[in-house]
Design a protein around this motif. Structure first.
Motif, mmCIF file in Angstrom:
data_model
loop_
_atom_site.group_PDB
_atom_site.id
_atom_site.type_symbol
_atom_site.label_atom_id
_atom_site.label_comp_id
_atom_site.label_asym_id
_atom_site.label_seq_id
_atom_site.Cartn_x
_atom_site.Cartn_y
_atom_site.Cartn_z
ATOM 1 N N UNK A 22 0.800 -1.224 0.000
ATOM 2 C CA UNK A 22 0.000 0.000 0.000
ATOM 3 C C UNK A 22 0.832 1.273 0.000
ATOM 4 N N UNK A 23 2.093 1.204 0.461
ATOM 5 C CA UNK A 23 2.924 2.402 0.507
ATOM 6 C C UNK A 23 3.129 2.984 -0.884
ATOM 7 N N UNK A 27 -6.288 3.027 1.732
ATOM 8 C CA UNK A 27 -4.928 3.356 1.304
ATOM 9 C C UNK A 27 -4.251 4.341 2.261
ATOM 10 N N UNK A 28 -4.628 4.291 3.514
ATOM 11 C CA UNK A 28 -4.178 5.284 4.487
ATOM 12 C C UNK A 28 -2.659 5.425 4.559
ATOM 13 N N UNK A 29 -1.934 4.326 4.372
ATOM 14 C CA UNK A 29 -0.477 4.351 4.550
ATOM 15 C C UNK A 29 0.277 4.707 3.277
ATOM 16 N N UNK A 30 -0.435 5.064 2.243
ATOM 17 C CA UNK A 30 0.217 5.373 0.965
ATOM 18 C C UNK A 30 1.171 6.563 1.095
ATOM 19 N N UNK A 31 2.386 6.378 0.573
ATOM 20 C CA UNK A 31 3.382 7.450 0.527
ATOM 21 C C UNK A 31 3.596 7.941 -0.899
ATOM 22 N N UNK A 44 -2.679 10.873 5.005
ATOM 23 C CA UNK A 44 -1.844 11.719 5.863
ATOM 24 C C UNK A 44 -0.346 11.556 5.655
ATOM 25 N N UNK A 45 0.083 10.442 5.028
ATOM 26 C CA UNK A 45 1.514 10.183 4.889
ATOM 27 C C UNK A 45 2.028 10.357 3.455
ATOM 28 N N UNK A 46 1.185 10.897 2.581
ATOM 29 C CA UNK A 46 1.556 11.016 1.171
ATOM 30 C C UNK A 46 2.737 11.976 0.980
ATOM 31 N N UNK A 47 3.744 11.511 0.214
ATOM 32 C CA UNK A 47 4.931 12.313 -0.059
ATOM 33 C C UNK A 47 5.071 12.635 -1.544
ATOM 34 N N UNK A 48 4.671 11.700 -2.384
ATOM 35 C CA UNK A 48 4.862 11.826 -3.832
ATOM 36 C C UNK A 48 3.504 11.703 -4.512
#
Length: 328
Positions: free
Chosen positions: A19-20, A40-44, A65-69
């Motif tokens: 999921x990341x 998909x909460x843990x998606x980065x 909350x953890x999306x970076x890209x």
């Protein structure tokens, strides 16, 4: 494939351990429901490239909350609501290239947390004319801004130069860059922290420049902006033309991942130096311990061999191999 909401796609990925990294490119997605991202909460890293999105709203990325890209390239986006990226506290990279964005309206990049670690924004290959959103230019960590293949005005360029103290690389349409390159020496003398990278085609170009013709005016607004930047900003800014052979999709995921842990992340160089300083003595200490243990073991074996003869001792794994376990 018929257009359908995102929450009906990729059902099998909901329980995936991957999921990341959520890749939903090429799914004809035209609509994002407000509850779409719950699984998909843990998606980065989220890739929505090559879909049919036309609008982005405040709830488009709710629950990430953890999306970076975030890759939104090659869609049909015309409208981005104010506060769309509000909930993406950890966003570092956003790619909006190859869409239908004509202007960035006020508040597009507005957020309570100021999007403090967003350092790369790609807006290339859009019919973009105006940037009305000061929040984009005030991003505190903005290092890279790509506006190649757009129609940004000289006024917009002046605002960028005046309002982006940390910007290190600016990609402009080749026509505009080539016009500036005709005054390369003057520009770089007036503002020593601005460097124009002009290819041979630009330097040899006889292209007719419109509003850029006034750039050389010593009392003009452009020169005033350069003088103001020279006095107040120490960061060196490199201005480059778009590359004719560049990928319309902009920077790839692998390129982003290779870069994000280097010079574009504030404080990385300091951390790298610290790691080097601490790693050397630790390595020496480990080497000494290994040598000591090896010598000790050799001495004990020699003593046992003299007193008791050769004794064969079985160890776990002897005659076979140690299994390996993949770690997720």
């Amino acid at each position: 494939m018929a257009e359908e909401p995102l929450h009906k796609l990729e059902e099998g990925a909901r329980n995936s351990r991957q999921r990341c990294h959520t890749d939903l490119q090429g799914n004809s997605i035209s609509y994002i429901d407000e509850n779409t991202w719950k699984p998909y909460r843990w998606t980065e890293k989220l890739i929505l490239r090559d879909n049919s999105l036309t609008e982005l709203h405040k709830d488009s990325f709710q629950g990430l909350p953890y999306l970076q890209y975030l890759d939104l390239s090659c869609n049909k986006i015309r409208f981005i609501e104010s506060g769309t990226f509000e909930q993406l506290t950890f966003l570092k990279f956003v790619n909006l290239s190859s869409n239908l964005i004509i202007d960035l309206k006020f508040g597009t990049f507005r957020a309570r947390h100021r999007m403090e670690i967003l350092h790369k924004v790609i807006l290339s290959h859009n019919p973009l004319k105006t940037v009305e959103d000061p929040y984009l230019l005030h991003l505190p960590a903005l290092r890279y801004l790509d506006m190649g293949k757009t129609h940004v005005s000289l006024t917009t360029l002046e605002r960028i130069l005046f309002m982006t103290p940390e910007l290190e690389k600016l990609i402009l349409p080749s026509h505009r860059t080539c016009c500036l390159c005709q005054l390369k020496n003057t520009i770089e003398v007036v503002c020593k922290t601005v460097k124009l990278h002009c290819d041979s085609d630009c330097l040899a170009s006889t292209i007719r420049c419109g509003e850029e013709a006034a750039v050389g005016n010593v009392e003009g607004s452009f020169m005033k902006v350069l003088r103001a930047r020279n006095k107040s900003i120490s960061t060196e800014l490199i201005i480059e033309p778009e590359k004719a052979s560049s990928d319309r999709r902009g920077v790839s995921l692998s390129a982003f991942m290779n870069k994000q842990a280097t010079e574009e992340v504030p404080g990385y160089r300091d951390k790298e130096d610290f790691n080097m300083i601490t790693a050397v003595p630790i390595a020496v200490l480990i080497f000494i311990i290994i040598c000591y243990r090896f010598q000790n073991c050799a001495c004990r074996k020699a003593a046992k061999g003299d007193n008791k003869g050769h004794i064969r001792r079985a160890f776990p794994g002897e005659g076979g191999h140690l299994g390996s376990q993949a770690m997720y």
